[in-house]
Design a protein around this motif. Structure first.
Motif, PDB file in Angstrom:
ATOM      1  N   ILE A 109       0.851  -1.184   0.000  1.00 53.83           N
ATOM      2  CA  ILE A 109       0.000   0.000   0.000  1.00 53.83           C
ATOM      3  C   ILE A 109       0.886   1.233   0.000  1.00 53.83           C
ATOM      4  N   VAL A 110       0.501   2.223  -0.791  1.00 47.62           N
ATOM      5  CA  VAL A 110       1.211   3.492  -0.833  1.00 47.62           C
ATOM      6  C   VAL A 110       0.653   4.390   0.273  1.00 47.62           C
ATOM      7  N   ASP A 111       1.539   4.901   1.128  1.00 49.47           N
ATOM      8  CA  ASP A 111       1.113   5.789   2.206  1.00 49.47           C
ATOM      9  C   ASP A 111       1.337   7.256   1.876  1.00 49.47           C
ATOM     10  N   ALA A 112       2.335   7.566   1.056  1.00 52.44           N
ATOM     11  CA  ALA A 112       2.617   8.947   0.680  1.00 52.44           C
ATOM     12  C   ALA A 112       3.442   8.944  -0.596  1.00 52.44           C
ATOM     13  N   GLY A 113       3.265   9.990  -1.416  1.00 54.38           N
ATOM     14  CA  GLY A 113       4.022  10.105  -2.655  1.00 54.38           C
ATOM     15  C   GLY A 113       3.380   9.347  -3.799  1.00 54.38           C
ATOM     16  N   ARG A 114       3.907   9.573  -4.980  1.00 54.86           N
ATOM     17  CA  ARG A 114       3.404   8.917  -6.189  1.00 54.86           C
ATOM     18  C   ARG A 114       4.475   7.982  -6.732  1.00 54.86           C
ATOM     19  N   SER A 115       4.042   6.860  -7.262  1.00 57.48           N
ATOM     20  CA  SER A 115       4.987   5.885  -7.791  1.00 57.48           C
ATOM     21  C   SER A 115       4.345   5.137  -8.950  1.00 57.48           C
ATOM     22  N   THR A 116       5.102   4.215  -9.509  1.00 58.15           N
ATOM     23  CA  THR A 116       4.618   3.421 -10.646  1.00 58.15           C
ATOM     24  C   THR A 116       4.799   1.952 -10.343  1.00 58.15           C
ATOM     25  N   PHE A 117       3.715   1.202 -10.491  1.00 57.86           N
ATOM     26  CA  PHE A 117       3.732  -0.251 -10.332  1.00 57.86           C
ATOM     27  C   PHE A 117       3.874  -0.852 -11.721  1.00 57.86           C
ATOM     28  N   ALA A 118       4.990  -1.533 -11.947  1.00 55.64           N
ATOM     29  CA  ALA A 118       5.284  -2.059 -13.284  1.00 55.64           C
ATOM     30  C   ALA A 118       5.296  -3.577 -13.272  1.00 55.64           C
ATOM     31  N   LEU A 119       4.567  -4.154 -14.217  1.00 53.81           N
ATOM     32  CA  LEU A 119       4.582  -5.590 -14.481  1.00 53.81           C
ATOM     33  C   LEU A 119       5.219  -5.824 -15.843  1.00 53.81           C
ATOM     34  N   THR A 120       5.297  -7.068 -16.255  1.00 54.47           N
ATOM     35  CA  THR A 120       5.958  -7.393 -17.517  1.00 54.47           C
ATOM     36  C   THR A 120       5.311  -6.672 -18.687  1.00 54.47           C
ATOM     37  N   ARG A 121       3.986  -6.581 -18.704  1.00 54.62           N
ATOM     38  CA  ARG A 121       3.290  -6.050 -19.875  1.00 54.62           C
ATOM     39  C   ARG A 121       2.601  -4.714 -19.630  1.00 54.62           C
ATOM     40  N   ARG A 122       2.615  -4.176 -18.431  1.00 59.98           N
ATOM     41  CA  ARG A 122       1.913  -2.918 -18.204  1.00 59.98           C
ATOM     42  C   ARG A 122       2.476  -2.200 -16.990  1.00 59.98           C
ATOM     43  N   SER A 123       2.229  -0.886 -16.962  1.00 58.79           N
ATOM     44  CA  SER A 123       2.625  -0.057 -15.828  1.00 58.79           C
ATOM     45  C   SER A 123       1.414   0.747 -15.378  1.00 58.79           C
ATOM     46  N   THR A 124       1.281   0.929 -14.060  1.00 62.30           N
ATOM     47  CA  THR A 124       0.136   1.635 -13.498  1.00 62.30           C
ATOM     48  C   THR A 124       0.622   2.682 -12.501  1.00 62.30           C
ATOM     49  N   PRO A 125       0.283   3.967 -12.686  1.00 66.86           N
ATOM     50  CA  PRO A 125       0.604   4.966 -11.666  1.00 66.86           C
ATOM     51  C   PRO A 125      -0.189   4.662 -10.392  1.00 66.86           C
ATOM     52  N   ILE A 126       0.467   4.731  -9.241  1.00 70.15           N
ATOM     53  CA  ILE A 126      -0.220   4.479  -7.979  1.00 70.15           C
ATOM     54  C   ILE A 126       0.022   5.642  -7.026  1.00 70.15           C
ATOM     55  N   VAL A 127      -1.003   5.932  -6.216  1.00 73.64           N
ATOM     56  CA  VAL A 127      -1.001   7.085  -5.321  1.00 73.64           C
ATOM     57  C   VAL A 127      -1.397   6.626  -3.931  1.00 73.64           C
ATOM     58  N   PRO A 128      -1.285   7.497  -2.915  1.00 76.37           N
ATOM     59  CA  PRO A 128      -1.652   7.095  -1.559  1.00 76.37           C
ATOM     60  C   PRO A 128      -3.044   6.469  -1.486  1.00 76.37           C
ATOM     61  N   GLY A 129      -3.109   5.327  -0.806  1.00 70.26           N
ATOM     62  CA  GLY A 129      -4.361   4.589  -0.671  1.00 70.26           C
ATOM     63  C   GLY A 129      -4.510   3.458  -1.666  1.00 70.26           C
ATOM     64  N   ASP A 130      -3.671   3.416  -2.692  1.00 70.98           N
ATOM     65  CA  ASP A 130      -3.735   2.315  -3.651  1.00 70.98           C
ATOM     66  C   ASP A 130      -3.095   1.064  -3.044  1.00 70.98           C
ATOM     67  N   VAL A 131      -3.747  -0.067  -3.247  1.00 67.53           N
ATOM     68  CA  VAL A 131      -3.277  -1.350  -2.731  1.00 67.53           C
ATOM     69  C   VAL A 131      -2.850  -2.214  -3.914  1.00 67.53           C
ATOM     70  N   VAL A 132      -1.671  -2.787  -3.814  1.00 68.54           N
ATOM     71  CA  VAL A 132      -1.100  -3.605  -4.884  1.00 68.54           C
ATOM     72  C   VAL A 132      -1.040  -5.061  -4.428  1.00 68.54           C
ATOM     73  N   LEU A 133      -1.512  -5.967  -5.266  1.00 65.65           N
ATOM     74  CA  LEU A 133      -1.431  -7.402  -5.014  1.00 65.65           C
ATOM     75  C   LEU A 133      -0.539  -8.019  -6.082  1.00 65.65           C
ATOM     76  N   VAL A 134       0.460  -8.796  -5.660  1.00 70.36           N
ATOM     77  CA  VAL A 134       1.423  -9.374  -6.597  1.00 70.36           C
ATOM     78  C   VAL A 134       1.494 -10.879  -6.389  1.00 70.36           C
ATOM     79  N   ARG A 135       1.220 -11.621  -7.439  1.00 72.64           N
ATOM     80  CA  ARG A 135       1.325 -13.069  -7.369  1.00 72.64           C
ATOM     81  C   ARG A 135       2.766 -13.507  -7.161  1.00 72.64           C
ATOM     82  N   ALA A 136       2.938 -14.608  -6.477  1.00 70.98           N
ATOM     83  CA  ALA A 136       4.277 -15.183  -6.331  1.00 70.98           C
ATOM     84  C   ALA A 136       4.852 -15.481  -7.706  1.00 70.98           C
ATOM     85  N   GLY A 137       6.102 -15.074  -7.912  1.00 70.08           N
ATOM     86  CA  GLY A 137       6.777 -15.348  -9.162  1.00 70.08           C
ATOM     87  C   GLY A 137       6.594 -14.314 -10.244  1.00 70.08           C
ATOM     88  N   ASP A 138       5.686 -13.340 -10.082  1.00 72.00           N
ATOM     89  CA  ASP A 138       5.490 -12.313 -11.100  1.00 72.00           C
ATOM     90  C   ASP A 138       6.599 -11.258 -11.001  1.00 72.00           C
TER      91      ASP A 138
END
Length: 279
Positions: free
Chosen positions: A40-69
């Protein structure tokens, strides 16, 4: 914003490791975890990047990542950011989710994703409080180990239910290439401390060397060699948690020298081996 880094490791909760970073400038190279990960992002802006896509994330966004990804989360424009990250043992989580018909096959079908939900934020805040020992306003602890475990289990299960309701699942048929790729991945994981040639992995997968590299890049976003390095770092993390020295962890995982181990570790964990071990 002062910079701080804290790791949660509780012998009463051996299936979970957490991290809280405040005011961080650290950047991650693309990497994997053998665990299921929730952030979870608590402060600041960042980018969540996977193999095929990137998503801007901001405070309050929750990220779920499968094992091995293969993934990375890095701050935008080299600005400071704060986050919490939790790594849950895959087998333990699968057993937990198998107890409910609503989630029994979720790990096999879901995709790594971003959830934007006030309820998800509340669940992660509750889980954080449980890991902190249920500290009240006077600083005293209100949770014993059993109560803390119950709260963590409740929060994790309800969070995964949110994921199921959001429909974040994938459908994929199993092909011969996919089966062979899994065999090669399993072989690489079992022998990652050794020198493994492409010809050996290609033989395990039942494909040519070029096709093997293409399949690894398509599924994991990394070549077999890069993924092997990532696996070695994950095993080094486990050794450090068990009390091994950085030198022993480097040697036992097949690194030729300390400087290479230190650089590879920090680029994927955003902490030095000593910082990670000292929590």
């Amino acid at each position: 914003m002062p910079t701080s880094l804290h790791f949660w490791r509780d012998p009463a909760l051996p299936f979970l490791e957490g991290r809280r970073a405040t005011g961080s400038l650290s950047c991650y190279a693309p990497h994997t975890h053998p665990t299921f990960s929730i952030g979870i992002v608590d402060a600041g802006r960042s980018t969540f990047a996977l193999t095929r896509r990137s998503t801007p994330i901001v405070p309050g966004d929750v990220v779920l990542v499968r094992a091995g990804d293969v993934h990375s989360c890095n701050p935008e424009d080299l600005q400071r950011w704060s986050y919490r990250m939790f790594h849950i043992d895959q087998a333990w989580l699968r057993d937990l989710l198998a107890e409910s018909p609503d989630t029994c096959r979720l790990l096999e079908t879901m995709e790594s994703q971003v959830i934007r939900s006030p309820q998800a934020v509340q669940l992660i805040d509750r889980m954080t409080a449980a890991l902190d020992g249920g500290k009240g306003s006077n600083g005293s602890k209100s949770n014993d180990g059993a109560a803390g475990e119950a709260e963590v289990i409740t929060c994790l299960h309800e969070l995964m239910l949110l994921c199921a309701e959001a429909g974040g699942a994938q459908t994929a048929g199993e092909s011969g290439d996919a089966r062979g790729l899994q065999d090669a991945y399993d072989y690489l994981l079992a022998h990652c401390r050794e020198r493994i040639g492409l010809d050996t992995l290609a033989q395990v997968a039942g494909v040519g060397r070029y096709q093997l590299i293409r399949l690894f890049r398509r599924r994991y976003g990394l070549t077999p060699h890069a993924l092997q390095l990532d696996m070695k770092i994950n095993q080094a993390r486990s050794l450090l948690r068990q009390g091994a020295s950085a030198a022993d962890a480097a040697y036992d995982t097949g690194f030729a020298d300390q400087s290479h181990f230190h650089r590879a570790f920090k680029s994927r964990v955003a902490a030095t081996p000593a910082q990670y071990q000292n929590r």
